[in-house]
Scaffold this active site. Structure first.
Site, PDB file in Angstrom:
ATOM      1  N   ASP A 263      62.662   0.666  15.169  1.00 47.95           N
ATOM      2  CA  ASP A 263      63.125  -0.293  16.177  1.00 47.95           C
ATOM      3  C   ASP A 263      64.647  -0.242  16.324  1.00 47.95           C
ATOM      4  OD1 ASP A 263      63.520  -2.620  17.799  1.00 47.95           O
ATOM      5  OD2 ASP A 263      61.604  -3.372  17.065  1.00 47.95           O
TER       6      ASP A 263
ATOM      7  N   HIS B 130      60.837  -0.186  19.667  1.00 48.12           N
ATOM      8  CA  HIS B 130      60.312  -1.508  19.985  1.00 48.12           C
ATOM      9  C   HIS B 130      59.218  -1.454  21.059  1.00 48.12           C
ATOM     10  CE1 HIS B 130      60.557  -5.824  19.720  1.00 48.12           C
ATOM     11  NE2 HIS B 130      60.716  -5.942  21.015  1.00 48.12           N
TER      12      HIS B 130
ATOM     13  N   MET C  11      60.601 -10.449  26.620  1.00 45.89           N
ATOM     14  CA  MET C  11      61.784 -10.632  27.457  1.00 45.89           C
ATOM     15  C   MET C  11      61.798  -9.634  28.613  1.00 45.89           C
ATOM     16  SD  MET C  11      65.707 -10.143  26.119  1.00 45.89           S
ATOM     17  CE  MET C  11      65.408  -8.450  25.600  1.00 45.89           C
TER      18      MET C  11
ATOM     19  N   SER D 219      56.964  -9.104  21.293  1.00 44.21           N
ATOM     20  CA  SER D 219      58.393  -9.382  21.128  1.00 44.21           C
ATOM     21  C   SER D 219      58.608 -10.893  21.056  1.00 44.21           C
ATOM     22  CB  SER D 219      59.196  -8.719  22.254  1.00 44.21           C
ATOM     23  OG  SER D 219      60.560  -8.621  21.916  1.00 44.21           O
ATOM     24  N   GLN D 220      59.483 -11.479  21.902  1.00 46.42           N
ATOM     25  CA  GLN D 220      59.752 -12.913  21.755  1.00 46.42           C
ATOM     26  C   GLN D 220      58.501 -13.765  21.969  1.00 46.42           C
ATOM     27  OE1 GLN D 220      62.898 -13.559  24.652  1.00 46.42           O
ATOM     28  NE2 GLN D 220      61.468 -14.130  26.270  1.00 46.42           N
TER      29      GLN D 220
END
Length: 302
Positions: A229, A285, A37, A111-112
């Site tokens: 995270d 993260h 993102m 991530s995404q």
């Protein structure tokens, strides 16, 4: 005579191999990367950095860092506002047209990008994905939106308010990426009924046998969880776990979820076959060292 030649031939071939020495090493499989993102394909501090790490350690490897849109700005904006199902279709088209990938490829999602590449594995088996490495991907979705990267913070403030107001309305689902993997454990029925992306790839509305077959074709499905995270809520989603249904405090691992127990995606069978790899790394993260990446992740690409 024929029987004698049949017996001697393997010996002759073996001697020939010793004389000639080992042949050239097999080329590493190509690598496809999908960013997270607010990022883009070629940011020198993120995906560009990762690409250089891979190319430095695996000379000659072909690396495709996915770009969704014509420009880097569009690529970044699409990570917030382009329907994920449309993004996955676009990526499947890119991969099918790339001659470098026709023999198969490894995939690495950040991530995404981790759950998006899993959707590619489940929906688009040609060319074949060999190994899937998910670095901080949220495979059971998120139920919280504390912050997001850099200059996108004002966008994130707006997204947070939008998700709070109506994550499962059709307009929000169609046009806000993060809503499409928003998983509210207090509204499981709304999630199953209205999530246009995550509920589909996680088999929440029925069993798509093709999804299951395609995912199980992976050699390895590697999931990396960041042990400190503060961005993903809950962090155990990075290992395919989530909140126990009906509340948002207690989390359960993948092995205790209905998805696993009913083996709706084949994850139980993959786990028993040693195909699931759960890795933890200290840090927030997407914070990792070059040494960790070289020693822990690169072996899955070689």
């Amino acid at each position: 005579m024929a029987a004698l030649m049949a017996a001697v031939q393997p010996l002759l071939l073996g001697l020939l191999g010793l004389c000639l020495g080992p042949g050239p090493a097999a080329a590493a499989a190509p690598l496809v990367i999908w960013h997270g993102m607010g990022d883009s394909c070629c940011n020198p501090l993120s995906m560009g950095y990762v690409r250089k790490l891979v190319e430095k350690n695996i000379p000659g490897i072909y690396v495709l860092s996915l770009k969704i849109g014509d420009t880097l700005i569009q690529d970044m904006e699409n990570s917030f506002f382009m329907n994920v199902n449309a993004q996955v279709r676009e990526v499947c088209s890119q991969l099918a047209k790339d001659p470098h990938l026709k023999g198969g490829y490894n995939a690495m999602g950040f991530s995404q990008g981790g759950q998006f590449l899993r959707a590619v594995a489940q929906r688009c088996p040609s060319p074949p994905m060999l190994n899937l490495i998910s670095i901080g991907g949220q495979h059971q979705g998120v139920y919280g939106f504390p912050r997001c990267p850099g200059e996108s913070s004002h966008v994130c403030d707006w997204i947070r308010k939008t998700l709070d107001l109506g994550a499962y309305t059709q307009a929000v689902q169609e046009h806000l990426v993060q809503a499409e993997y928003w998983h509210d454990p207090l509204k499981e029925e709304d999630y199953r009924k209205n999530s246009i992306f995550l509920a589909d790839i996680n088999q929440e509305r029925g069993i798509n046998e093709t999804y299951k077959k395609n995912l199980m074709a992976l050699k390895k499905f590697v999931m990396v969880k960041f042990l400190n995270d503060t961005m993903v809520d809950p962090p155990i989603s990075e290992w395919f776990g989530f909140y126990r249904s009906g509340q948002a405090k207690e989390t359960i691992p993948l092995q205790e979820t209905a998805l696993y127990k009913e083996d709706r995606l084949g994850l139980q069978e993959m786990d028993k076959a040693g195909k699931l790899v759960f890795l933890g790394v200290k840090g927030d993260h997407l914070h990792f060292s070059e040494e960790w990446f070289d020693t822990t992740i690169l072996p899955f690409l070689q």
